[in-house]
Scaffold this motif. Structure first.
Motif, mmCIF file in Angstrom:
data_model
loop_
_atom_site.group_PDB
_atom_site.id
_atom_site.type_symbol
_atom_site.label_atom_id
_atom_site.label_comp_id
_atom_site.label_asym_id
_atom_site.label_seq_id
_atom_site.Cartn_x
_atom_site.Cartn_y
_atom_site.Cartn_z
ATOM 1 N N TYR A 33 0.702 -1.370 0.188
ATOM 2 C CA TYR A 33 0.199 0.172 -0.165
ATOM 3 C C TYR A 33 0.822 1.148 -0.195
ATOM 4 O O TYR A 33 0.480 2.303 -0.372
ATOM 5 C CB TYR A 33 -0.805 0.264 1.369
ATOM 6 C CG TYR A 33 -1.867 -1.360 1.487
ATOM 7 C CD1 TYR A 33 -3.346 -1.090 0.388
ATOM 8 C CD2 TYR A 33 -1.847 -2.653 2.332
ATOM 9 C CE1 TYR A 33 -3.733 -1.658 0.154
ATOM 10 C CE2 TYR A 33 -3.325 -3.101 1.550
ATOM 11 C CZ TYR A 33 -4.092 -2.941 1.004
ATOM 12 O OH TYR A 33 -4.744 -3.923 0.582
ATOM 13 N N TYR A 55 -0.648 5.365 -4.246
ATOM 14 C CA TYR A 55 -1.805 6.544 -5.035
ATOM 15 C C TYR A 55 -0.090 6.905 -6.676
ATOM 16 O O TYR A 55 -0.764 7.028 -7.722
ATOM 17 C CB TYR A 55 -1.425 7.743 -3.999
ATOM 18 C CG TYR A 55 -0.307 8.318 -4.207
ATOM 19 C CD1 TYR A 55 0.034 9.407 -5.186
ATOM 20 C CD2 TYR A 55 0.397 8.317 -2.813
ATOM 21 C CE1 TYR A 55 1.617 9.736 -4.822
ATOM 22 C CE2 TYR A 55 1.526 8.942 -2.635
ATOM 23 C CZ TYR A 55 1.935 9.684 -3.755
ATOM 24 O OH TYR A 55 3.636 10.095 -3.053
ATOM 25 N N PHE A 67 -15.018 13.014 4.304
ATOM 26 C CA PHE A 67 -14.254 12.123 3.984
ATOM 27 C C PHE A 67 -13.870 11.067 4.787
ATOM 28 O O PHE A 67 -14.131 9.684 4.616
ATOM 29 C CB PHE A 67 -12.856 12.068 3.358
ATOM 30 C CG PHE A 67 -11.457 11.930 3.353
ATOM 31 C CD1 PHE A 67 -10.907 11.489 2.402
ATOM 32 C CD2 PHE A 67 -10.202 11.937 5.140
ATOM 33 C CE1 PHE A 67 -9.826 10.693 2.577
ATOM 34 C CE2 PHE A 67 -9.595 10.733 4.812
ATOM 35 C CZ PHE A 67 -8.996 10.344 3.258
ATOM 36 N N VAL A 68 -14.043 11.335 5.869
ATOM 37 C CA VAL A 68 -14.294 10.347 7.058
ATOM 38 C C VAL A 68 -14.823 9.597 6.691
ATOM 39 O O VAL A 68 -14.946 8.533 7.211
ATOM 40 C CB VAL A 68 -13.862 11.335 8.517
ATOM 41 C CG1 VAL A 68 -14.343 10.557 9.619
ATOM 42 C CG2 VAL A 68 -13.146 12.219 8.880
ATOM 43 N N LYS A 116 -17.078 8.355 4.890
ATOM 44 C CA LYS A 116 -16.315 7.500 3.617
ATOM 45 C C LYS A 116 -15.399 6.151 3.573
ATOM 46 O O LYS A 116 -15.648 5.390 3.996
ATOM 47 C CB LYS A 116 -16.197 7.613 2.392
ATOM 48 C CG LYS A 116 -17.388 8.794 1.301
ATOM 49 C CD LYS A 116 -17.061 9.358 -0.119
ATOM 50 C CE LYS A 116 -18.534 9.925 -0.083
ATOM 51 N NZ LYS A 116 -18.215 10.693 -1.530
ATOM 52 N N THR A 117 -14.239 7.264 4.283
ATOM 53 C CA THR A 117 -12.823 6.381 4.865
ATOM 54 C C THR A 117 -13.382 5.079 5.740
ATOM 55 O O THR A 117 -13.059 3.859 5.666
ATOM 56 C CB THR A 117 -11.687 7.244 5.726
ATOM 57 O OG1 THR A 117 -11.729 7.775 4.846
ATOM 58 C CG2 THR A 117 -10.667 5.580 5.928
ATOM 59 N N LEU A 130 -15.858 2.193 3.924
ATOM 60 C CA LEU A 130 -14.422 1.652 3.512
ATOM 61 C C LEU A 130 -13.733 0.573 4.486
ATOM 62 O O LEU A 130 -14.155 -0.530 3.956
ATOM 63 C CB LEU A 130 -14.069 2.082 3.295
ATOM 64 C CG LEU A 130 -12.340 1.917 1.941
ATOM 65 C CD1 LEU A 130 -13.356 1.145 0.487
ATOM 66 C CD2 LEU A 130 -11.387 2.482 1.998
ATOM 67 N N PHE A 131 -13.539 1.044 5.642
ATOM 68 C CA PHE A 131 -12.597 0.824 6.985
ATOM 69 C C PHE A 131 -13.725 -0.712 7.334
ATOM 70 O O PHE A 131 -14.095 -1.933 7.499
ATOM 71 C CB PHE A 131 -12.497 1.171 8.022
ATOM 72 C CG PHE A 131 -11.862 0.591 9.326
ATOM 73 C CD1 PHE A 131 -11.048 0.002 9.311
ATOM 74 C CD2 PHE A 131 -12.701 0.265 10.142
ATOM 75 C CE1 PHE A 131 -9.871 -0.492 10.041
ATOM 76 C CE2 PHE A 131 -12.136 -0.802 10.847
ATOM 77 C CZ PHE A 131 -10.692 -1.024 11.267
#
Length: 150
Positions: A31, A35, A119-120, A122-123, A126-127
């Protein structure tokens, strides 16, 4: 790590925590700078760094064979792979950084409050999804392997 003590084996495995940490580092390593590799992949130019992957793959195979023959040590075998994969990631990253300067972020601006909250959220989503996927797809394997002493 806290669940390793619950894994049953016919014989105790020495250095099990160390092996686990090495495998964890191998996963984390993939990881790093992802990007940049995602950028070059999305630009359909991943072939430009394939020579790095090929060279490191060949070196990994040869060195792991030599380590196995000379030292007969599983820990050194794993460390050889880890070190060469770190070299691959760093070399690929350096290549992309040199040839694609747009992947270098010089000036950053803080996110506005609304974007930061999104952002938080969505993160975290995802987690939770990733943890759920592991729970759904791996739980049966873990349970079966503990019952059979694998």
């Amino acid at each position: 790590m806290p669940f390793l003590k619950y894994i049953k084996t016919p014989e105790p495995i020495p250095n099990l925590h160390v092996y686990y940490l090495i495998f964890l580092l191998q996963n984390i390593l993939s990881y790093l700078f992802s990007y940049r590799t995602a950028y070059i992949t999305s630009a359909q130019k991943a072939y430009q760094v394939s020579f790095i992957t090929i060279i490191i793959s060949i070196a990994t195979e040869v060195l792991q064979i030599l380590v196995t023959i000379i030292f007969r040590n599983f820990l050194l075998y794993l460390i050889t792979y880890l070190v060469l994969q770190a070299i691959r990631v760093l070399w690929t990253n350096e290549y992309i950084r040199k040839h694609y300067p747009e992947t270098i972020f010089k000036k950053t601006k803080p996110l506005d409050k609304e974007t930061g909250i999104a952002f938080v959220k969505k993160t975290l989503s995802l987690f939770v999804m990733k943890i759920s996927m592991v729970g759904v797809s791996q739980t049966d394997s873990i349970i079966v392997s503990t019952m059979v002493d694998v």
